[in-house]
Enzyme design. Structure first.
Site, PDB file in Angstrom:
ATOM      1  N   LEU A  51       0.700  -1.289  -0.067  1.00 43.11           N
ATOM      2  CA  LEU A  51       0.224   0.060   0.261  1.00 43.11           C
ATOM      3  C   LEU A  51       0.870   1.165  -0.027  1.00 43.11           C
ATOM      4  O   LEU A  51       1.643   1.319   0.890  1.00 43.11           O
ATOM      5  CB  LEU A  51      -0.951  -0.024   1.185  1.00 43.11           C
ATOM      6  CG  LEU A  51      -1.835  -1.222   1.438  1.00 43.11           C
ATOM      7  CD1 LEU A  51      -2.567  -1.058   2.829  1.00 43.11           C
ATOM      8  CD2 LEU A  51      -2.654  -1.539   0.285  1.00 43.11           C
ATOM      9  N   CYS A 119      -4.570   2.830  11.406  1.00 39.22           N
ATOM     10  CA  CYS A 119      -4.306   2.100  10.175  1.00 39.22           C
ATOM     11  C   CYS A 119      -4.417   0.620   9.767  1.00 39.22           C
ATOM     12  O   CYS A 119      -5.111   0.124   9.064  1.00 39.22           O
ATOM     13  CB  CYS A 119      -2.770   2.405   9.807  1.00 39.22           C
ATOM     14  SG  CYS A 119      -2.228   1.779   8.311  1.00 39.22           S
ATOM     15  N   CYS A 215       4.900   6.226  10.423  1.00 38.59           N
ATOM     16  CA  CYS A 215       5.480   6.201   9.166  1.00 38.59           C
ATOM     17  C   CYS A 215       5.449   7.677   8.742  1.00 38.59           C
ATOM     18  O   CYS A 215       6.481   8.236   8.055  1.00 38.59           O
ATOM     19  CB  CYS A 215       4.881   5.288   8.365  1.00 38.59           C
ATOM     20  SG  CYS A 215       3.290   5.585   7.827  1.00 38.59           S
TER      21      CYS A 215
END
Length: 385
Positions: A51, A119, A215
């Protein structure tokens, strides 16, 4: 692979590995790359999926990033070298909406977010899982350090064998339906063993350092990300002692977290900690360390994967983690007639922040994950926080 129990049909899908198409979620790191490689080597029909979650322009040369730039390239190279299919899915807009926007809004509300859980909850184990099902895959397989075990009553979630790498805190929101479809083949390994596999398989990422938890936050500067997403939202206010004294001013509650001691910008001759954030009044409330102790935690959006219904667990003795790095602590679970859920800690815990997770573990089987919820409010023995 034989030494680590990773031969034959080790995913528990039945039949032979070659009978099953599986999707390997590949972030470009060591763990997920090993997962894709061992699945392929065992004979499964592997489809690697990576992704792209955020604009990789600024991160392409930054160590410790995942799901962008160099990591996407690494995932592709691993798949090419092993000889299985690999696809990159552009989830930038979905990730921004479900994770980054929530991250900014949670900070502005005076809470401390955990974007990795969001997420997993809204992108990886929802959107990606749905895509895998549409492809006819028998399972979505990830490199998380957690264990899944089939039992008579259905699959259960267990902490990783290596508690130092255990990721159960970040996966508490995994539902029973998702657990039916997910597989975690690294949960019984240590990180060193995973790297041994990477070396034995000749993977280019074998010596690659671990990615950072968040991230999209360069250099750990959360406030700069919030400002970029919400340029005019932060507002200055007062730093107030819990006894009511105004000690100074601040540039926005986004610069503070519960339990913080350094960088407060005030000095009174005694150590002070952030004990509460009041976003509505733009106040940072500080006090002595003992004021941080919390006994009761009110929860929202609770996910229950223990036996029976959540309502039946009222009064149950459990263990809870209120921070990912802390060991589980004794507590009791309470479910009101109106469905409200709270946890009472056997001993006070410091630095329990709204916006974080409270994850439940069984006391009868201390490795079993029972679910958890989002911390909405806390209370010490004598007052609300």
């Amino acid at each position: 692979m034989a030494e680590f129990g990773l031969t034959g049909e080790f995913l528990g899908l039945g039949g032979n590995p070659q009978d099953h198409r599986v999707v390997a979620a590949m972030s470009g790191g060591v763990d997920s790359s090993v997962v894709g490689a061992i699945l392929h080597r065992a004979g499964y029909q592997v489809v690697g999926m990576t992704l792209q979650l955020y604009d990789h322009g600024a991160a392409i040369h930054r160590k410790g990033a995942c799901c962008a730039g160099q990591d996407i390239h690494d995932a592709r190279r691993v798949a090419e070298a092993m000889g299985f299919a690999h696809y990159v899915l552009d989830y930038e807009s979905r990730f921004r909406e479900a994770v980054m926007e929530d991250f900014a809004d949670t900070y502005l509300a005076g809470s401390t977010p955990i974007p990795c859980v969001r997420c997993n909850q809204s992108v990886k184990f929802a959107d990606l899982l749905s895509t895998a099902q549409q492809l006819g895959a028998a399972a979505l397989v990830t490199g998380h350090y957690i264990r899944r075990e089939d039992r008579a009553g259905g699959p259960v979630l267990l902490r990783a064998e290596d508690h130092g790498k255990d990721q159960s805190y970040f996966l508490f929101a995994t539902t029973r339906e998702q657990l039916d479809y997910l597989r975690f083949p690294l949960g019984h390994l240590t990180k060193d063993q995973t790297r041994e596999l990477a070396l034995a398989l000749g993977l280019i990422v074998a010596a690659k350092p671990d990615s950072q938890d968040i991230c999209f936050v360069p250099d750990g500067d959360y406030a700069s990300v919030v400002k970029r997403l919400r340029p005019d939202a932060a507002r200055p206010g007062e730093i107030v002692h819990e006894d009511g004294r105004v000690l100074g001013t601040h540039d926005g509650v986004i610069h503070y977290t519960v339990g913080q001691r350094r960088g407060l910008g005030v000095a009174t001759g005694e150590p002070l900690y952030v004990i509460r954030l009041d976003a509505a009044e733009a106040q940072v409330i500080v006090g002595p360390r003992e004021a941080l102790a919390v006994r009761t935690i009110q929860l929202a959006d609770v996910n229950w994967i223990g036996d029976g219904a959540l309502a039946d667990a009222d009064g149950m003795e459990i263990a809870v983690k209120v921070r990912s790095t802390r060991p589980p602590s004794p507590a009791s679970l309470h479910v009101g007639a109106d469905g409200a859920v709270s946890v009472t800690l056997a001993a006070g815990e410091e630095g329990v922040a709204p916006g974080q997770a409270c994850v439940f573990y069984s006391v009868d089987e201390d490795t079993r994950v029972l679910g958890g919820g989002w911390i909405m409010a806390t209370r010490s023995e004598d007052k609300a926080e």
